[in-house]
Design a protein around this motif. Structure first.
Motif, PDB file in Angstrom:
ATOM      1  N   TRP A  40       0.841  -1.209   0.000  1.00 43.96           N
ATOM      2  CA  TRP A  40       0.000   0.000   0.000  1.00 43.96           C
ATOM      3  C   TRP A  40       0.872   1.254   0.000  1.00 43.96           C
ATOM      4  CZ3 TRP A  40       0.232   3.350   4.244  1.00 43.96           C
ATOM      5  CH2 TRP A  40      -0.673   4.420   4.220  1.00 43.96           C
ATOM      6  N   LEU A  41       1.945   1.247   0.793  1.00 46.06           N
ATOM      7  CA  LEU A  41       2.847   2.388   0.872  1.00 46.06           C
ATOM      8  C   LEU A  41       3.563   2.616  -0.454  1.00 46.06           C
ATOM      9  CD1 LEU A  41       4.381   4.588   2.403  1.00 46.06           C
ATOM     10  CD2 LEU A  41       5.912   2.790   3.279  1.00 46.06           C
ATOM     11  N   ILE A  42       4.054   1.549  -1.040  1.00 44.29           N
ATOM     12  CA  ILE A  42       4.737   1.683  -2.329  1.00 44.29           C
ATOM     13  C   ILE A  42       3.781   2.173  -3.404  1.00 44.29           C
ATOM     14  CG2 ILE A  42       5.819   0.343  -4.190  1.00 44.29           C
ATOM     15  CD1 ILE A  42       7.279  -1.225  -2.005  1.00 44.29           C
ATOM     16  N   ASP A  43       2.555   1.697  -3.367  1.00 44.96           N
ATOM     17  CA  ASP A  43       1.545   2.180  -4.321  1.00 44.96           C
ATOM     18  C   ASP A  43       1.322   3.680  -4.136  1.00 44.96           C
ATOM     19  OD1 ASP A  43       1.268  -0.362  -5.334  1.00 44.96           O
ATOM     20  OD2 ASP A  43      -0.585  -0.804  -4.223  1.00 44.96           O
ATOM     21  N   TYR A  44       1.295   4.131  -2.874  1.00 47.41           N
ATOM     22  CA  TYR A  44       1.130   5.565  -2.604  1.00 47.41           C
ATOM     23  C   TYR A  44       2.287   6.352  -3.224  1.00 47.41           C
ATOM     24  CZ  TYR A  44       0.791   9.997  -0.110  1.00 47.41           C
ATOM     25  OH  TYR A  44       0.712  11.335   0.190  1.00 47.41           O
ATOM     26  N   ILE A  45       3.503   5.872  -3.020  1.00 46.79           N
ATOM     27  CA  ILE A  45       4.686   6.549  -3.558  1.00 46.79           C
ATOM     28  C   ILE A  45       4.609   6.637  -5.087  1.00 46.79           C
ATOM     29  CG2 ILE A  45       7.186   6.326  -3.890  1.00 46.79           C
ATOM     30  CD1 ILE A  45       7.255   5.086  -1.032  1.00 46.79           C
ATOM     31  N   ASN A  46       4.246   5.535  -5.707  1.00 47.51           N
ATOM     32  CA  ASN A  46       4.182   5.509  -7.170  1.00 47.51           C
ATOM     33  C   ASN A  46       3.014   6.321  -7.708  1.00 47.51           C
ATOM     34  OD1 ASN A  46       6.466   3.878  -7.335  1.00 47.51           O
ATOM     35  ND2 ASN A  46       5.272   1.993  -7.190  1.00 47.51           N
ATOM     36  N   ASP A  47       1.857   6.231  -7.038  1.00 47.08           N
ATOM     37  CA  ASP A  47       0.678   6.972  -7.493  1.00 47.08           C
ATOM     38  C   ASP A  47       0.898   8.482  -7.435  1.00 47.08           C
ATOM     39  OD1 ASP A  47      -0.615   4.594  -7.936  1.00 47.08           O
ATOM     40  OD2 ASP A  47      -1.838   4.679  -6.110  1.00 47.08           O
ATOM     41  N   HIS A  48       1.734   8.915  -6.473  1.00 41.46           N
ATOM     42  CA  HIS A  48       2.004  10.351  -6.324  1.00 41.46           C
ATOM     43  C   HIS A  48       3.324  10.757  -6.982  1.00 41.46           C
ATOM     44  CE1 HIS A  48      -1.116   9.728  -3.284  1.00 41.46           C
ATOM     45  NE2 HIS A  48      -1.344  11.025  -3.360  1.00 41.46           N
ATOM     46  N   ALA A  49       3.903   9.831  -7.734  1.00 44.97           N
ATOM     47  CA  ALA A  49       5.135  10.102  -8.491  1.00 44.97           C
ATOM     48  C   ALA A  49       6.239  10.694  -7.606  1.00 44.97           C
ATOM     49  CB  ALA A  49       4.834  11.027  -9.669  1.00 44.97           C
ATOM     50  N   LEU A  50       6.403  10.117  -6.407  1.00 47.26           N
ATOM     51  CA  LEU A  50       7.422  10.590  -5.484  1.00 47.26           C
ATOM     52  C   LEU A  50       8.745   9.885  -5.766  1.00 47.26           C
ATOM     53  CD1 LEU A  50       5.357  10.618  -2.170  1.00 47.26           C
ATOM     54  CD2 LEU A  50       5.775  12.523  -3.736  1.00 47.26           C
ATOM     55  N   GLU A  51       9.808  10.649  -5.819  1.00 47.13           N
ATOM     56  CA  GLU A  51      11.137  10.098  -6.043  1.00 47.13           C
ATOM     57  C   GLU A  51      12.055  10.478  -4.886  1.00 47.13           C
ATOM     58  OE1 GLU A  51      12.284  11.723  -9.796  1.00 47.13           O
ATOM     59  OE2 GLU A  51      11.097  10.280 -10.959  1.00 47.13           O
ATOM     60  N   ASN A  52      13.162   9.766  -4.776  1.00 52.45           N
ATOM     61  CA  ASN A  52      14.146  10.052  -3.725  1.00 52.45           C
ATOM     62  C   ASN A  52      13.474  10.124  -2.355  1.00 52.45           C
ATOM     63  OD1 ASN A  52      16.287  10.259  -5.614  1.00 52.45           O
ATOM     64  ND2 ASN A  52      15.617  12.335  -6.111  1.00 52.45           N
ATOM     65  N   VAL A  53      12.807   9.041  -1.993  1.00 55.98           N
ATOM     66  CA  VAL A  53      12.014   8.982  -0.765  1.00 55.98           C
ATOM     67  C   VAL A  53      12.841   8.426   0.392  1.00 55.98           C
ATOM     68  CG1 VAL A  53      10.006   7.921   0.322  1.00 55.98           C
ATOM     69  CG2 VAL A  53       9.862   8.716  -2.049  1.00 55.98           C
ATOM     70  N   VAL A  54      12.741   9.074   1.540  1.00 52.14           N
ATOM     71  CA  VAL A  54      13.236   8.512   2.794  1.00 52.14           C
ATOM     72  C   VAL A  54      12.021   8.224   3.663  1.00 52.14           C
ATOM     73  CG1 VAL A  54      14.544   8.924   4.910  1.00 52.14           C
ATOM     74  CG2 VAL A  54      15.485   9.657   2.717  1.00 52.14           C
ATOM     75  N   LEU A  55      11.888   6.986   4.112  1.00 51.76           N
ATOM     76  CA  LEU A  55      10.768   6.561   4.946  1.00 51.76           C
ATOM     77  C   LEU A  55      11.175   6.561   6.416  1.00 51.76           C
ATOM     78  CD1 LEU A  55       9.587   3.479   2.849  1.00 51.76           C
ATOM     79  CD2 LEU A  55       8.598   5.780   2.846  1.00 51.76           C
ATOM     80  N   VAL A  56      10.309   7.091   7.263  1.00 58.25           N
ATOM     81  CA  VAL A  56      10.542   7.097   8.709  1.00 58.25           C
ATOM     82  C   VAL A  56       9.363   6.395   9.366  1.00 58.25           C
ATOM     83  CG1 VAL A  56      10.986   8.497  10.753  1.00 58.25           C
ATOM     84  CG2 VAL A  56      11.718   9.321   8.494  1.00 58.25           C
TER      85      VAL A  56
END
Length: 230
Positions: free
Chosen positions: A49-65
């Motif tokens: 679900w989190l990865i889908d969120y990242i891809n759906d919002h076209a986020l790059e260079n992500v740091v997850l906390v």
């Protein structure tokens, strides 16, 4: 760089208010099962679900906390090796998060009685400064016993002890010196088995160390992000 924060069991994204005000443009997410969707069945499902969120919002260079359950989701996402994730920060984390049966039984009883969460379940938040403590506790009570029970069941099934060597991203591990829920030995285990990891122990911190000592923890996160960017 995009910074995304994930909360722990029973909580909501407002636990990260002190981080959101420090890191401009950062994002805190409510895990599914609150007001934003159905309960998922595993931490692996949450990671997808989190990865889908990242891809759906076209986020790059992500740091997850992530904190506690959120840290489990972050670890699982790192194991899925999404190309947009550049580093992870684990706070109050463990490679396995077994929950004592008595806690599951107590929460199940609250659910059966349609009872609200008592203050005794909020003792881990005692050292959080106001008004953050009141806001966090109010959100937990609003989420209710069923949400906390669902989250703890996810924790209880989580186990990546044999997979940690497959995490190849830079990892920052932060633990409170007095954390009893995910003690320092959990953090040391992660540090020993994740190759590109660094460990920071926060003096006098407990399980909610990021909210108790936000200024200190934020500086450590900031330093890690700067190193990842470099």
């Amino acid at each position: 760089m995009n910074l995304i924060f994930l909360h722990g069991s029973g909580c909501s994204k407002n636990v990260w208010d002190q981080q959101l005000s420090f890191f401009d443009g950062s994002i805190a997410l409510d895990l599914p099962g609150r007001s934003n969707g159905e309960v998922l069945e595993s931490v692996n499902d949450l990671a997808q679900w989190l990865i889908d969120y990242i891809n759906d919002h076209a986020l790059e260079n992500v740091v997850l906390v992530g904190h506690s359950l959120g840290a489990a989701v972050v670890m699982q996402a790192a194991l899925l090796a999404d190309k947009n994730i550049k580093g992870i920060v684990l706070i109050g984390a463990g490679a396995r998060l077994k929950v004592i049966p008595q806690l599951i039984t107590s929460l199940s009883a609250l659910v059966d009685k349609l009872a609200s969460i008592p203050d005794s379940f909020l003792q881990a938040n005692e050292n959080i400064p106001e008004p953050f403590k009141t806001n966090i506790n109010a959100a937990i009570k609003e989420n209710g016993a069923q949400t906390m029970l669902d989250d703890f069941n996810l924790c209880d099934k989580f186990d990546v002890m044999e997979q940690l060597e497959n995490i190849h991203l830079p990892v920052k591990i932060i633990v409170g010196e007095k954390d009893r829920m995910t003690p320092m030995k959990y953090a040391s285990f992660l540090h020993e088995r994740i190759t590109h990891s660094e460990l920071t122990v926060i003096e006098n911190g407990t399980h909610m160390v990021f909210a108790e000592q936000a200024e200190v923890v934020n500086k450590h996160i900031q330093g890690f992000v700067e190193r990842v960017i470099a």
